[in-house]
Design an enzyme around this catalytic site. Sequence first.
Site, PDB file in Angstrom:
ATOM      1  CG  HIS A 117      21.826  -1.056   7.198  1.00  8.55           C
ATOM      2  ND1 HIS A 117      22.605  -0.858   8.405  1.00  8.55           N
ATOM      3  CD2 HIS A 117      22.423   0.022   6.365  1.00  8.55           C
ATOM      4  CE1 HIS A 117      23.312   0.190   8.305  1.00  8.55           C
ATOM      5  NE2 HIS A 117      23.362   0.617   7.109  1.00  8.55           N
ATOM      6  CG  ASP A 194      16.120  -0.814   8.539  1.00 12.53           C
ATOM      7  OD1 ASP A 194      15.740   0.344   8.458  1.00 12.53           O
ATOM      8  OD2 ASP A 194      17.362  -1.284   8.067  1.00 12.53           O
ATOM      9  CD  GLN A 197      17.917   3.346   2.416  1.00 13.16           C
ATOM     10  OE1 GLN A 197      17.603   4.278   1.548  1.00 13.16           O
ATOM     11  NE2 GLN A 197      18.985   3.841   2.873  1.00 13.16           N
ATOM     12  CE  LYS A 220      19.866   5.912   5.978  1.00 12.28           C
ATOM     13  NZ  LYS A 220      21.054   6.083   5.416  1.00 12.28           N
ATOM     14  CB  CYS A 359      26.173  -0.887   6.373  1.00  9.25           C
ATOM     15  SG  CYS A 359      27.265   0.410   6.686  1.00  9.25           S
TER      16      CYS A 359
END
Length: 406
Positions: A117, A194, A197, A220, A359
């Site tokens: 991302h 990251d 997700q 999220k 993104c």
Amino acid sequence: MTKKRRDDFPLLAADPGLHYLDSAATSQKPRVVLDAMREYYERDNANPHRGAYDLSARATERYHAARERIARFVGVADTDCLIFTRGTTEALNLVASAWGPPNVGSGDEIVVTGLEHHANFVPWQQLALARRARFVVCPLTSDHHVDLAAMRQLVGPRTKLVAFSHVSNALGTINDVPSLVEIAHRVGALAVCDGAQAVPHLRVGFDALGVDFYAFSGHKMCGPMGIGGLIGRRAILEAMSPYQFGGDMIELVRDDHSTWNVLPHKFEAGTPNVADAVGLSAACDYLDDIGMDAVLRHEQALVALASERLQQIEGLRVYGQPAAQRSGVVSFTVGDIHPHDLATILDQEGVCIRAGHHCAQPLMRRLGVSATARASFYVYSDESDVEALARAIERAKALFGEATVA
């Protein structure tokens, strides 16, 4: 997970015809999260850490309790190493701006992957440009995994940082984090992950993963927008300078110099976002009540069903790995129909998907497309959402076929 789970979410319960398939962008919020935030504002709202009165003490207690609860959820034993931020983007930029300049210099290297991302790509790209370091993008395998063999070749003695996602937002790929950590640590580089997700969809344990920094977003994972976190190893966080200055992050302020507060306050300047921390804590309770292993199983079952159903549609191409190797994301294209046009038609059928580059423009270039359509599932999704998606795509195909004939 049945209709009862959907009923926990007021927005979805109010509109049975809505098929919300954009949970990778943001999840819907269960009633327990909304109630927790309202209850905080109605009963305990005050500025924490600042007032010598009972209401402020209660606000402080709620804030600290929320941090402890969220820390347990993400598997970090040292609670003070969880820094509240506005989300993943701010967390990664915190590392790039506070850790980066003192530790990255001319001729050094920063390595990222082609799956990232923009939030885990551009900060490192810009840090490399500012510090005259090399910015290296690790290639992907033919089935769109990080090429670990290539990564081992790219990471060397000048590498200062290796950045990678736990789960790809565009493809749902679940990366081999232990191997990526081993590659980075073998040369003394930092491993930055990251987790935007991952935390909403599978069991995450910061201490067990071995990464140096881990970033995630609350919105999220059934929590409110505007809060997330950066988890870091204590020794690294304590060696870093603050990236914002102001109230609550100081120890002493002299006319000619200042000293900084202890963790986590050193990196949390200004009035804390207490209500959203309380809401995120309630989201952790909600997800733990389901069980994160059950969340992942549910999503992978829907991805398998969706992949099978969608691949029956002529001209439709699904990108990414088999369902067992990813989270609840299905990215696809349909013939020559632009994903934006497809999303517009699907919206008329009550089906909400994401369309665009997600993104992740570097990844789109590697896929050989400018954009994809993306359906993403979560705890409130079920088989009816999959069927509604397939029906709407078939209608879109028919409409565009009629337009071509005309």
